[in-house]
Design an enzyme around this catalytic site. Sequence first.
Site, PDB file in Angstrom:
ATOM      1  N   LYS A  81       0.399 -51.284  60.582  1.00 52.48           N
ATOM      2  CA  LYS A  81       1.441 -51.759  59.675  1.00 52.48           C
ATOM      3  C   LYS A  81       1.441 -53.281  59.684  1.00 52.48           C
ATOM      4  O   LYS A  81       1.476 -53.911  60.736  1.00 52.48           O
ATOM      5  CB  LYS A  81       2.808 -51.228  60.139  1.00 52.48           C
ATOM      6  CG  LYS A  81       4.010 -51.926  59.540  1.00 52.48           C
ATOM      7  CD  LYS A  81       4.184 -51.614  58.076  1.00 52.48           C
ATOM      8  CE  LYS A  81       5.473 -52.186  57.531  1.00 52.48           C
ATOM      9  NZ  LYS A  81       5.325 -53.308  56.667  1.00 52.48           N
ATOM     10  N   ASP A 119       3.484 -56.531  58.320  1.00 52.16           N
ATOM     11  CA  ASP A 119       4.789 -56.919  57.805  1.00 52.16           C
ATOM     12  C   ASP A 119       4.632 -58.205  57.002  1.00 52.16           C
ATOM     13  O   ASP A 119       4.735 -59.308  57.526  1.00 52.16           O
ATOM     14  CB  ASP A 119       5.762 -57.112  58.972  1.00 52.16           C
ATOM     15  CG  ASP A 119       7.207 -57.005  58.551  1.00 52.16           C
ATOM     16  OD1 ASP A 119       7.471 -56.658  57.377  1.00 52.16           O
ATOM     17  OD2 ASP A 119       8.075 -57.268  59.396  1.00 52.16           O
TER      18      ASP A 119
END
Length: 181
Positions: free
Chosen positions: A67, A69
Amino acid sequence: PPGETSSTHPPPTKILRLLETGPPFVCLRILGQTRILESVPLPTVALSHPTLIARPFHHEGWIYEEKVDGWRVIAYKDDNHVRLISRKGTDLTHRFAEIAYAIKGLRFRTLILDGEVAIYDQQLVSRFECLRGRPEDEVVTPPMFVAFDLLRLDEGDLRSQALHVRRDRLARLQFANDRSR
């Protein structure tokens, strides 16, 4: 060897050394490999969006990735013209001029990359809040384009190809101004 990046992240000391020496350089992260580089009318691409689910799962054939950000961005290159367009359609080319310059250095006439612009802290964790303004008391990377899909290349639209084929091609892109090797 000195000057090489690891398969997942550049050594923090290398990032810190580059931050001390300053431009002209830019970092691009493509499929987990960081490339450190010296620093258009194409079809509009609709972005796919994540789906919220109740709990994690693992199914054969699915691709999982780290992931990031950051800000979702589509990078368009047509000859020497590059545009960085956000998920909402905002042109971010001037805001991230170093990234646009690096993408301009790719050895292809046309391409479209799907990815995110992110800034990383000393622990190499992406920090969304740093995109709005860099904290003065923390060492962070310059903005990095984290590419995770190759949608178009000189020969045409690649979206009909399997994702693993596009990602293999993405991992092999050649940069004209690559300093990481």
